[in-house]
Each structure stands twice: as C-alpha cells, then as structure tokens.
Design an enzyme around this catalytic site. Structure first.
Site, PDB file in Angstrom:
ATOM      1  N   ASP A  10       0.849  -1.191   0.000  1.00  0.00           N
ATOM      2  CA  ASP A  10       0.000   0.000   0.000  1.00  0.00           C
ATOM      3  C   ASP A  10       0.887   1.244   0.000  1.00  0.00           C
ATOM      4  O   ASP A  10       1.785   1.373   0.830  1.00  0.00           O
ATOM      5  CB  ASP A  10      -0.886  -0.008   1.253  1.00  0.00           C
ATOM      6  CG  ASP A  10      -2.076   0.942   1.124  1.00  0.00           C
ATOM      7  OD1 ASP A  10      -2.056   1.775   0.198  1.00  0.00           O
ATOM      8  OD2 ASP A  10      -3.000   0.848   1.948  1.00  0.00           O
ATOM      9  N   ASP A 104      -3.425   2.454  -5.682  1.00  0.00           N
ATOM     10  CA  ASP A 104      -2.285   2.497  -4.764  1.00  0.00           C
ATOM     11  C   ASP A 104      -2.148   1.246  -3.898  1.00  0.00           C
ATOM     12  O   ASP A 104      -1.483   1.249  -2.875  1.00  0.00           O
ATOM     13  CB  ASP A 104      -2.391   3.733  -3.856  1.00  0.00           C
ATOM     14  CG  ASP A 104      -3.693   3.765  -3.069  1.00  0.00           C
ATOM     15  OD1 ASP A 104      -4.551   2.890  -3.290  1.00  0.00           O
ATOM     16  OD2 ASP A 104      -3.844   4.678  -2.230  1.00  0.00           O
ATOM     17  N   GLU A 105      -2.773   0.141  -4.349  1.00  0.00           N
ATOM     18  CA  GLU A 105      -2.793  -1.059  -3.520  1.00  0.00           C
ATOM     19  C   GLU A 105      -2.622  -2.316  -4.379  1.00  0.00           C
ATOM     20  O   GLU A 105      -3.234  -2.448  -5.431  1.00  0.00           O
ATOM     21  CB  GLU A 105      -4.136  -1.110  -2.778  1.00  0.00           C
ATOM     22  CG  GLU A 105      -4.167  -2.008  -1.585  1.00  0.00           C
ATOM     23  CD  GLU A 105      -5.470  -1.833  -0.800  1.00  0.00           C
ATOM     24  OE1 GLU A 105      -5.636  -2.552   0.185  1.00  0.00           O
ATOM     25  OE2 GLU A 105      -6.311  -1.001  -1.191  1.00  0.00           O
TER      26      GLU A 105
END
Length: 393
Positions: A10, A104-105
């Site tokens: 993350d 973003d993960e």
C-alpha cells in the site's frame, strides 16, 4: 502443500505523497487533497491531518473546522495516474503473480518462491526498489493469506513493513479492534459491540453457531476472517481488460444530436457496469464506422474514474475530434479500458458530497430494479434499444 506467502503493498497517503514529491515544502504539514472548500469532500489527507480526526469522504468544510490551518489542494489527476502506472510497471517486472486492487494497492503471491529465495527479503527489496525509483513512501505486510497481509500492512504504516509468520495469525490479530478486519462493515461491528465483542480475541472465542444465528451465512465468513482463514486467490492483473459496446444505425446518420444521445446512453451504462463490478477506467475511446465501412478510432488517457459526469464530456470531445461531419455514420462505439479495481476513491476529486450521494442512490435503485431505471434524460430516448455491454480482453 507449500506454505503460502502473500504480500500486501500500500502506497502511504498516495495522493499527498505524490504532491510532496513536486512540492517538498508540504512535508510534515496537514494536507488535504480533494474538492473545493465549498461543497467538496476529502479525497485523501496526510497523517498530520488525520491526527485532527480528518478522513476520506469527509466534507472539506468539516475538515477545515477540525484543522483550520490545513493546506487544501485540488489534486492533480495526471500525476496520480502516472505514479500508479510507474509503480505497477516495477511490480510487473519484479514478481510472477500480482493483483492490482486500486491505484495504490497491490497483492503479490510469492508462494513457491521460498524454494529459491527468502520471500521476506524479496518483498523488502521490492519495497526499497519502489521507494528508490519513485520517491514514494510505501508499506507492506506479508502473511499466509490476503486478509492478514492487509492487516499487517495497516499495522506497519506509515512507511514500514511487517511479516506475520505462519501460525502467528491469531495471536497477531487478537488484541486488535474488530473494526480492523478488512470488509467488516460499520453496521456489523456495531452489532458485535452490542454483544460485548470489541477485540478480535473476543470474536475468536465466539461459537460459530452463534454468529450464524445472528448474521446468517455471513456469520461463517466473519468467524473465518477473525481466525485468519482466507482462501481467496490472487487474481492476475491485466492492463488489457476493457469494457465496450457498439450501436449500428438502421439508417446512416449525420445528426449530431442523435449521435450524442447514443453516446450518453452507452457511456452511462458502461459507467454503471464499472461501478457494479467495482472497477475504474483510465482510458476512453470512441469508434466510428462510416457508410463505406471505413473505421476510425480515437482514444485518450484519463484519471481513474467510473463517473459518467467525467466520462461523458470526454467521449463527446472525442466525437468532435474524430468525426468528419460531412460523412454519414453507420456504427458508433465506446470503449473504456486500462481498468483496475476501485470504487469512488478517485472520483472524490471531482465530486462534491451531493454527487457522491447521488451516484450511490442511483446505483442502489438500478441494482434493485435493473439498470436504466434511473438515468439521464438524454439516455431515456433510446432506453428501449438492445444494449449489451461486455467485458473483453
């Protein structure tokens, strides 16, 4: 059977971190990324801002009451999309199997790699490579399943890493609040609190039959999560997935209003399908086939979104650029591509509080009664036509 090694990655305060790359003076300050100060909402905020109780989707006005000296930035779509692609390319070139679940993960499956390398060292080196090449802070958790890996990442933040070794899952989770379990909703937690169940250790001790009595089939799912049991697989990531549809006219047309009406309806339904499948698109395209069967396509990269009030103007602009207005059109099509998983997260930049509530209300009605139950007036004109959006690779 070999032990599973699942890594959850993350990017910390992703949008804020990207802005800080371009403006280092923002370091250490409470920063809010989002809509206008009037009716806008918070899309992301720095850890310094979170200390004042600010969180994503909170009205910006409310956030500024909590922290009047916070710095509010409108947000830079292009920067975030480019940074996400950059990180994705590094991961793509470094590991055999990964899943991108938002901008973003990521989840990475290193199962079997332990025969040749230490999975934790591999994950550590990957994290350092991303930090070195992008300048963005990043955290990861490694465990035997996706649920525990994600929880480990959350404990490792900001800018840290944590490995929960096989057999330690329950003891790691035990002291944490039940709200820390991914996908355990607020209402479910409130109900569990009423029974005096606050910590995950309390949930681990509960008889599964009690949970099934209270929550039905979901009770078994809750019990498994609390005990670190998660058999869900890593779904391989593919940037090539797209969603598209086409419409062939009974009679060739040069009427702009007719073309735009069709485009609005198609784009609206594709956007609804994206949201129903929890996806965002970062590229839109238009396809035109003239009367002589000559076909032209034009595409444009955009910030990740599933909101038609962003997509429709983009598609109309592509029509304006692609169409020779003296030539009649036989077929028109819309395609949304470069998909990744995600919901309203990115849309928070453009949406105010009312728009977000409107989308959720529209989707709730359309999920229940069928799509096109609620739609734009322009789309109603052709609501009866046969429309079959489909996913393709």
């Amino acid at each position: 059977m070999s032990k599973k090694y699942i890594v959850h990655i993350d990017l910390d305060s992703f949008f804020v971190s990207v802005e800080r790359k371009f403006n280092p003076s923002l370091m250490g300050k409470p920063v809010i990324i989002g809509g206008a100060e009037g009716r806008g909402v918070v899309a992301s905020c720095s850890y310094e801002a979170r200390q004042f109780g600010i969180h994503s989707a909170m009205p910006t006005q409310q956030a500024l009451k909590l922290c009047p000296h916070a710095i509010v930035l409108r947000g830079s779509h292009g920067r975030y999309s480019e940074a996400s692609r950059e990180v994705t390319e590094i991961i793509h070139d470094s590991v055999p199997l990964y899943q991108k679940t938002s901008v973003d993960e990521f989840y990475i499956d290193l199962t079997g790699m332990d025969r040749y390398y230490d999975p934790y060292i591999l994950a550590t080196e990957l994290r350092q490579r991303i930090i070195r090449q992008t300048g963005l802070p990043i955290s990861f958790g490694m465990a035997s399943c996706k649920t525990v890996a994600k929880m480990a990442t959350n404990q490792a933040k900001p800018n840290g890493q944590l490995w929960i070794k096989h057999g330690d899952e329950k003891s790691f989770m035990a002291p944490l609040n039940i709200s820390k379990i991914p996908m355990l909703g607020e209402k479910t937690c409130e109900k569990l609190y009423q029974y005096g169940i606050e910590k995950i250790r309390d949930l681990q001790k509960v008889d599964i039959r009690f949970l099934e009595t209270v929550f039905g089939k979901a009770g078994h799912y809750i019990w498994e999560k609390a005990n670190g049991i998660d058999d869900s697989e890593i779904v391989p990531h593919s940037e090539r997935k797209s969603i598209s549809t086409e419409h062939t006219f009974g009679n060739n047309t040069t009427d702009r209003r007719t073309l735009e009406t069709i485009l609005v309806s198609m784009t609206e339904e594709l956007a609804f399908k994206l949201r129903s499948e929890n996806k965002l698109a970062s590229c839109l395209a238009i396809k035109l086939r003239y009367a002589n069967f000559e076909t032209h396509t034009l595409q444009e990269k955009i910030a990740f979104t599933s909101a038609e009030h962003i997509l429709i103007p983009g598609i109309k602009n592509l029509l304006k650029r692609a169409w020779n207005q003296h030539r009649p059109i036989r077929l028109i099509g819309v395609k949304l591509s470069q998909l990744c998983s995600g919901s309203y997260q990115i849309n928070l930049f453009e949406d105010n509080e009312e728009q977000i509530k409107l989308y959720k209300a529209m989707d709730t009605i359309n999920f229940k009664y069928g799509n096109k139950t609620v739609c734009r007036a322009a789309g109603m004109e052709i609501g009866q036509r046969n429309f079959n959006p489909f996913l393709s690779k």
